[in-house]
Design a protein around this motif. Structure first.
Motif, PDB file in Angstrom:
ATOM      1  N   GLY A   1      28.643  31.937  46.729  1.00 57.74           N
ATOM      2  CA  GLY A   1      28.935  32.849  47.832  1.00 57.74           C
ATOM      3  C   GLY A   1      30.243  32.553  48.527  1.00 57.74           C
ATOM      4  O   GLY A   1      30.578  33.165  49.529  1.00 57.74           O
ATOM      5  N   LYS A   2      31.020  31.609  48.007  1.00 59.06           N
ATOM      6  CA  LYS A   2      32.272  31.245  48.683  1.00 59.06           C
ATOM      7  C   LYS A   2      33.480  31.603  47.801  1.00 59.06           C
ATOM      8  O   LYS A   2      34.491  30.924  47.796  1.00 59.06           O
ATOM      9  CB  LYS A   2      32.290  29.729  48.951  1.00 59.06           C
ATOM     10  CG  LYS A   2      31.234  29.242  49.916  1.00 59.06           C
ATOM     11  CD  LYS A   2      31.803  29.243  51.312  1.00 59.06           C
ATOM     12  CE  LYS A   2      30.978  28.530  52.338  1.00 59.06           C
ATOM     13  NZ  LYS A   2      29.736  28.974  52.719  1.00 59.06           N
ATOM     14  N   GLU A   3      33.329  32.654  47.014  1.00 61.11           N
ATOM     15  CA  GLU A   3      34.407  32.972  46.079  1.00 61.11           C
ATOM     16  C   GLU A   3      35.704  33.335  46.797  1.00 61.11           C
ATOM     17  O   GLU A   3      35.683  33.828  47.918  1.00 61.11           O
ATOM     18  CB  GLU A   3      33.992  34.098  45.123  1.00 61.11           C
ATOM     19  CG  GLU A   3      33.974  35.485  45.703  1.00 61.11           C
ATOM     20  CD  GLU A   3      32.646  35.850  46.365  1.00 61.11           C
ATOM     21  OE1 GLU A   3      31.809  34.952  46.574  1.00 61.11           O
ATOM     22  OE2 GLU A   3      32.481  37.034  46.686  1.00 61.11           O
ATOM     23  N   VAL A   4      36.803  33.082  46.116  1.00 63.48           N
ATOM     24  CA  VAL A   4      38.124  33.378  46.680  1.00 63.48           C
ATOM     25  C   VAL A   4      38.839  34.310  45.703  1.00 63.48           C
ATOM     26  O   VAL A   4      38.852  34.054  44.498  1.00 63.48           O
ATOM     27  CB  VAL A   4      38.952  32.067  46.824  1.00 63.48           C
ATOM     28  CG1 VAL A   4      40.358  32.368  47.321  1.00 63.48           C
ATOM     29  CG2 VAL A   4      38.244  31.095  47.751  1.00 63.48           C
ATOM     30  N   GLN A   5      39.391  35.373  46.223  1.00 63.88           N
ATOM     31  CA  GLN A   5      40.106  36.312  45.354  1.00 63.88           C
ATOM     32  C   GLN A   5      41.609  36.118  45.501  1.00 63.88           C
ATOM     33  O   GLN A   5      42.111  35.969  46.609  1.00 63.88           O
ATOM     34  CB  GLN A   5      39.747  37.742  45.740  1.00 63.88           C
ATOM     35  CG  GLN A   5      38.247  37.983  45.689  1.00 63.88           C
ATOM     36  CD  GLN A   5      37.894  39.431  45.505  1.00 63.88           C
ATOM     37  OE1 GLN A   5      38.694  40.310  45.774  1.00 63.88           O
ATOM     38  NE2 GLN A   5      36.687  39.687  45.035  1.00 63.88           N
ATOM     39  N   ILE A   6      42.302  36.132  44.403  1.00 63.13           N
ATOM     40  CA  ILE A   6      43.752  35.940  44.411  1.00 63.13           C
ATOM     41  C   ILE A   6      44.383  37.138  43.711  1.00 63.13           C
ATOM     42  O   ILE A   6      44.038  37.414  42.558  1.00 63.13           O
ATOM     43  CB  ILE A   6      44.158  34.672  43.608  1.00 63.13           C
ATOM     44  CG1 ILE A   6      43.254  33.498  43.936  1.00 63.13           C
ATOM     45  CG2 ILE A   6      45.633  34.352  43.764  1.00 63.13           C
ATOM     46  CD1 ILE A   6      43.641  32.698  45.095  1.00 63.13           C
ATOM     47  N   THR A   7      45.291  37.801  44.365  1.00 65.54           N
ATOM     48  CA  THR A   7      45.916  38.971  43.743  1.00 65.54           C
ATOM     49  C   THR A   7      47.039  38.519  42.814  1.00 65.54           C
ATOM     50  O   THR A   7      47.479  37.366  42.854  1.00 65.54           O
ATOM     51  CB  THR A   7      46.517  39.904  44.801  1.00 65.54           C
ATOM     52  OG1 THR A   7      47.596  39.208  45.440  1.00 65.54           O
ATOM     53  CG2 THR A   7      45.489  40.336  45.836  1.00 65.54           C
TER      54      THR A   7
END
Ligand code: WT7
Length: 675
Positions: A129-135
């Motif tokens: 639940g702590k995912e990080v999105q990187i563009t």
């Protein structure tokens, strides 16, 4: 210092870059023609609509097929003048000669131009639940800052950079930063011991290591920096260790150590990509062979990238907008080709999975699928076998309607696991692609192709060759078996763009191991070709064992076992293991006059091997015996021992060269008592 640059910094940086000359100049200078040109749909081969037609073209009209794809799917700085120049017999493989490109530009800049805010990476951290999105824009900036940091630290084109990190955005950016500045990356799986890491650093003559203070996996902390400190003590040539902070925990820093997160922040977001020749080295990756010393396989730029991108697109039927979830660690080739290079070259969204299938519970994979809306899931049979034991409820609890395709890799998938994967996980609507390939092959070589509507899939069969792959079967005398319904040694008779070019600093070994006198690429695997011409992999033919999809040379383990003070000699065998596929079984003879209990010795050896190689290599069984079965010329007959651990003592085969049959009888009896 924050692990990831705070969002605020990106925004500041982004506004600078979009105003400044950086992106626009790079995109103008490096992406050449219209950006749609590399989109898969833009390439078609008249008259070859289905897989069979395209496949035939890929192996028969090699220059037309691969030349078109090379021009259309990759962005070149200067065009290639010849598609290929290959002669397997002489060990010479070169693709896209005369061409220059930059792999990082292909994986980042051209997508930033088209869709800067598209998510490139979803970092599925250990904590659910702590995912990080990187563009794409963020990843490009991080990569550029890292590239500048590496240059400031003295890293130059052609230098080998060791990356000892768990899956995380900074690890991906480190790989791409190396590619951007022309350095050669070498990832070492973060589960390897200090000694294994040191061996690889030394073999690659690497002066730079990138790592994190600590790793987090399955809720447990691993002291990665400590392992690096230990390894570096044995590697006097290492000049710098760049340390990022994955956790809050401070670690002792020496003169060699550079606080990476702080250094990155000081650097410019513009880093000019270096023009690399198609055949310059992109990365080294060490893998086990049948001798004691792991070998550093070399992959080069253009051919590897194109092959990774094509297989990713066609085997998984990847479309723009899909979320691709390969749960392999980036330290293995699967992570290189299908977490990083394939998906990013295709401008896709790829998941970086830091955790384990059982953390915090056996529903982790499927909870992640639901939360991230994963469309293609790619994992290993060992994990499927493990999860199957916990029952269907952990799967059914989560919504898997986003899934379209399920992939399997690393070892043969048994029918029970295949059926559970297909029926329970995929609700009998997602094709399962069993993909066969190796570190040496760079990308998937044999697999069904579900994007072809005419394709048929059978449980437990890797099915058919991908574009450019010409499988060929040899019998034990080296004769080519042309018919169907035969078993033999799997070879590949023609060079393909993704294949490894050499073993680092040991081209002779490359020639000897893979390119036998026949001029075929020798895979080391056995295969059965069915009456319809489909391929079914049957396991290794050499002294390599496969533990949970991780390759391990029996000679490597024997080297470690023989270092124990009580051991005179040993033979290590892979035995069938319900979950792991294979486990490690050690036969050994004690030195004269030494007594040690089997329990103590087992514990000692487990510790020793974890220290020398990695935890996954630790033996389950240790059998002490008085004599190992040998030939008259003194070679240990591992084949006989293998039959014994497979409980096939009644089928020992030809024993005419065996010196001492009594030794075998004794081992069979002792083995029965041990189980
Ligand atoms: C060896 C390669 C390929 C990436 C992961 C492992 C075995 C791999 C399959 C499969 C049967 C398989 C082979 C191969 N293997 N995939 N689908 N069916 N066996 O890479 O560490 O280089 O190991 O893994 O024995 O030679 P690797």
């Amino acid at each position: 210092m924050a692990w990831l640059l705070p969002r605020r910094c990106y925004l500041k940086v982004c506004s600078q870059t979009s105003r400044g000359p950086f992106l626009s100049s790079i995109v103008r200078a490096w992406s050449g023609g219209p950006l749609t040109a590399y989109m898969p749909e833009a390439v078609s081969f008249p008259g070859s609509k289905n897989h069979q037609g395209l496949y035939r073209m890929s192996v028969e009209q090699v220059d037309t097929f691969w030349g078109t794809l090379g021009r259309n799917r990759l962005t070149w700085i200067s065009p290639f003048h010849s598609v290929q120049d290959c002669n397997l017999e002489q060990g010479w493989v070169a693709w896209f000669l005369g061409g220059q490109l930059n792999v990082a530009v292909n994986c980042l800049d051209r997508h930033v131009h088209r869709a800067p805010n598209k998510v490139a990476l979803i970092w599925e951290k250990d904590e659910p639940g702590k995912e990080v999105q990187i563009t794409y824009r963020e990843l490009l900036e991080l990569t550029c800052r890292l590239g500048n940091t590496l240059k400031r630290q003295g890293v130059k084109k052609g230098d080998r950079v060791t990356i000892y990190m768990p899956p995380c955005p900074l690890a991906v950016a480190s790989m791409l930063a190396c590619a951007r500045i022309g350095a050669i990356h070498m990832l070492v799986f973060a589960g390897f011991s200090a000694e294994a890491l040191a061996d690889r650093i030394q073999d690659a003559q690497s002066e730079t290591v990138i790592t994190v203070n600590q790793g987090l996996r399955g809720g447990r902390v691993t002291e990665l920096k400590q392992t690096v400190d230990q390894a570096v003590k044995w590697c006097p040539k290492v000049k710098r260790v760049l340390v990022s902070m994955r956790t809050e925990q401070k670690v002792p820093m020496s003169d060699l150590d550079v606080p990476l997160d702080e250094e990155i922040m000081k650097e410019d977001v513009c880093c000019e990509p270096v023009a690399m020749d198609s055949e310059d080295l992109l990365f080294l990756l060490y893998t086990s062979g049948s001798t004691g010393k792991p070998k550093g396989l070399v992959h080069s730029q253009a051919g590897y990238l194109l092959y990774a991108a094509l297989t990713h697109k066609y085997v998984f039927d990847y479309h723009d907008g899909d979320v691709f979830g390969c749960v392999a660690d980036i330290g293995w080739i699967t992570g290189h080709s299908y977490v990083v290079y394939g998906p990013l070259c295709n401008g896709g969204t790829t998941v970086l999975f830091e955790s384990t299938p059982l953390y915090p519970d056996p529903g982790r994979y499927w909870e992640t699928v639901e939360r991230l809306r994963i469309n293609q899931f790619y994992g290993a049979p060992t994990a499927i076998r493990l999860l199957l034991r916990y029952g269907d409820k952990w799967v059914k609890k989560y919504d898997r309607s986003s899934l379209k395709i399920l992939g399997s890799v690393g070892e043969p998938i048994n029918t029970e696991a295949w059926e559970w994967y297909f029926n329970v996980v995929g609700e009998a609507r997602c094709p399962v692609v069993d993909t066969w390939w190796q570190t040496e092959t760079g990308g998937i070589c044999i697999s069904p192709r579900p994007s072809d509507p005419g394709d048929e899939i059978r449980p437990g069969l890797a099915m058919r060759p991908f574009f450019g792959i010409s499988p060929c079967l040899l019998d034990d005398k080296g004769n080519v078996l042309t018919e169907n319904d035969v078993s033999g040694a799997l070879c590949i008779s023609q060079a393909w763009p993704g294949m490894a070019r050499t073993i680092y600093n040991d081209h002779k070994r490359f020639l000897f191991m893979f390119l036998t006198a026949t001029g075929f690429f020798f895979t080391g695997d056995g295969v059965y070709r069915t009456s319809e011409g489909y391929y079914q992999l049957t396991g290794r033919l050499d002294d390599v064992i496969n533990i949970s999809g991780h390759r391990l040379g029996t000679a490597e383990v024997e080297d470690a076992v023989n270092q124990h003070a009580a051991v005179a000699e040993s033979a290590v065998i892979g035995y069938p293991h319900n979950i792991k596929g294979e486990g490690v079984y050690v036969f050994l003879v004690l030195k004269k006059g030494i007594y040690i209990s089997r329990e103590t010795l087992t514990a000692d050896l487990q510790e020793l091997i974890s220290k020398k190689i990695a935890k996954y290599a630790a033996p389950e069984y240790v059998q002490i015996t008085s004599r190992l079965p040998k030939t008259r010329s003194g070679k240990i007959m591992r084949r006989v021992l293998k039959k014994i651990v497979e409980n096939k003592a009644h089928q020992l085969g030809d024993l005419t060269t065996l010196e001492d049959y009594e030794a075998v009888q004794k081992i069979i009896e002792e083995h029965k008592c041990l189980l």
